[in-house]
Motif scaffolding. Structure first.
Motif, short mmCIF file in Angstrom:
data_model
loop_
_atom_site.label_atom_id
_atom_site.label_comp_id
_atom_site.label_asym_id
_atom_site.label_seq_id
_atom_site.Cartn_x
_atom_site.Cartn_y
_atom_site.Cartn_z
N THR A 1 103.50 90.34 46.57
CA THR A 1 102.06 90.25 46.81
C THR A 1 101.63 91.26 47.87
O THR A 1 100.63 91.99 47.70
CB THR A 1 101.70 88.82 47.29
N ILE A 2 102.35 91.32 48.99
CA ILE A 2 102.01 92.26 50.06
C ILE A 2 102.17 93.70 49.58
O ILE A 2 101.36 94.59 49.93
CB ILE A 2 102.87 91.99 51.30
N TYR A 3 103.18 93.93 48.76
CA TYR A 3 103.38 95.28 48.21
C TYR A 3 102.17 95.69 47.36
O TYR A 3 101.69 96.84 47.45
CB TYR A 3 104.65 95.32 47.38
N ARG B 1 95.54 88.75 47.20
CA ARG B 1 96.01 89.70 46.19
C ARG B 1 95.27 89.60 44.87
O ARG B 1 95.42 90.45 44.00
CB ARG B 1 97.51 89.49 45.94
N LEU B 2 94.48 88.53 44.70
CA LEU B 2 93.82 88.32 43.41
C LEU B 2 92.53 89.12 43.32
O LEU B 2 91.74 89.20 44.27
CB LEU B 2 93.52 86.83 43.21
N PHE C 1 100.30 80.00 40.28
CA PHE C 1 99.75 81.31 40.60
C PHE C 1 100.48 82.41 39.82
O PHE C 1 99.88 83.41 39.43
CB PHE C 1 99.84 81.58 42.09
N LYS C 2 101.75 82.21 39.59
CA LYS C 2 102.53 83.23 38.91
C LYS C 2 102.09 83.41 37.46
O LYS C 2 102.06 84.53 36.93
CB LYS C 2 104.02 82.87 38.97
N GLY D 1 92.71 89.64 34.45
CA GLY D 1 92.88 89.56 35.90
C GLY D 1 92.24 88.34 36.52
O GLY D 1 92.23 88.20 37.75
N LYS D 2 91.70 87.46 35.70
CA LYS D 2 91.11 86.24 36.23
C LYS D 2 92.19 85.16 36.40
O LYS D 2 93.03 84.99 35.51
CB LYS D 2 90.01 85.72 35.28
#
Length: 345
Positions: A174-176, A228-229, A261-262, A269-270
């Motif tokens: 996520t951070i990446y 990240r979303l 979430f995965k 992208g929703k």
């Protein structure tokens, strides 16, 4: 040390009770009827005590507990018969030659028929065997429970060890993703991750943690996911009920939420993830629902977290939980109810 003293004290009290009962039965007829004490009574009681502890400390451990049952029975019968015969010979009645035709014979009032002596010796002897067998069974049962408890503890530690790297791997992804997009939220995501890792390092090794800390952990995780979303409008968390004074195993709910979430983001992208936590006096209820992404390829490792949490629930709440998983092809829903929620720390 204290447990050992208590255990020894209980055993001593049991033995004292047995001998008080035995001596009570032996002397009651004499005292009640104001009779003379038979001359063989005291030697018989001493012999019974000796046989009791010879059997308790030596014969049962050396033979019966080692499955030499037939040899144990033979040795016991010989020992009992020899003891009875020795006492019988020492205290047999004195009958003169003219016993049938002359004046009344002189008799030893301590005389007891052999079969009655054998029974009076045999009953305490059997009691000693039963008592020793029970003591050994109890000791082995306590040892089994201790080993089982350690085994469960080790297994839970293994499950947590598997879960934590899995979670860390997903969060770093996520951070990446944020860093690739040069998002201004990257630094905040790192801070959130540090808070999550602090919880995992200092709380996750405990058997229980306060429920409010676990909920704070979940909130931080969801906040990290929101960063990240591209579209988190349909991401919601609803918590109702009083969380104070309750405790749960750490990281109990995160696998279900992580999995949502995965797989809860569609090809546009929703993300659709609905999380509900309801806390009552008797239970805690978790419901996690997400839409299934159409073009998402399932990974062979995707079930690691969920499988671990299933095992953890079976170990901690074997008969006090209900877990339901529904998948209709479009929506994936997990419902978990835990009963008799533990009190807080």
């Amino acid at each position: 040390m204290v447990k050992l003293l208590v255990k020894n004290r209980v055993q001593i009290l049991v033995h004292i009770s047995i001998w008080m009962l035995l001596y009570g039965f032996a002397f009651y007829p004499v005292v009640n009827n104001a009779q003379r004490i038979p001359s063989d009574l005291l030697p018989k009681l001493v012999a019974i005590i000796a046989l009791f502890y010879i059997n308790y400390f030596y014969l049962v451990p050396a033979l019966l507990l080692k499955k030499n049952v037939l040899f144990y029975i033979m040795v016991s019968l010989v020992l009992l018969m020899c003891s009875v015969m020795v006492l019988h010979h020492m205290y047999e009645p004195i009958i003169p030659d003219n016993a049938f035709f002359g004046p009344g014979p002189r008799r030893n009032f301590g005389y007891t028929p052999i079969y009655r002596s054998f029974i009076s010796f045999g009953i305490p002897y059997v009691i000693s065997a039963i008592l020793r067998l029970y003591v050994e069974w109890k000791r082995n049962e306590n040892l089994r429970l201790s080993v089982e408890k350690e085994s469960i503890k080790s297994e839970l530690q293994l499950l947590k060890a598997q879960l934590n790297p899995h979670f860390l791997f997903n969060t770093l992804n996520t951070i990446y993703a944020l860093s690739v997009k040069k998002s201004p939220d990257t630094s905040q995501a790192i801070v959130d991750l540090s808070e999550l890792m602090r919880y995992m390092l200092y709380e996750a090794d405990k058997d229980l943690v306060p429920l409010n800390k676990e909920l704070d952990y979940i909130k931080s995780y969801i906040q990290l996911q929101r960063l990240r979303l591209s579209d988190s409008e349909n991401v919601s968390l609803k918590i109702t009920g009083e969380d104070r004074g309750r405790a749960v195993p750490p990281l109990l709910f995160i696998s279900f939420i992580e999995n949502a979430f995965k797989y809860g983001t569609d090809y546009k992208g929703k993300t659709y993830v609905k999380i509900t936590l309801t806390i009552t006096d008797e239970s805690i209820y978790l419901n996690v629902k997400n839409k299934i992404g159409i073009f998402r390829e399932p990974s062979k490792n995707s079930g690691i977290g969920l499988e671990n949490i299933r095992n953890q629930l079976e170990l901690i709440y074997p008969a006090l939980h209900e877990l339901k998983v529904d998948n209709d092809g479009n929506n994936y829903e997990v419902s978990l109810t835990i009963y008799q929620l533990k009190q807080g720390l």
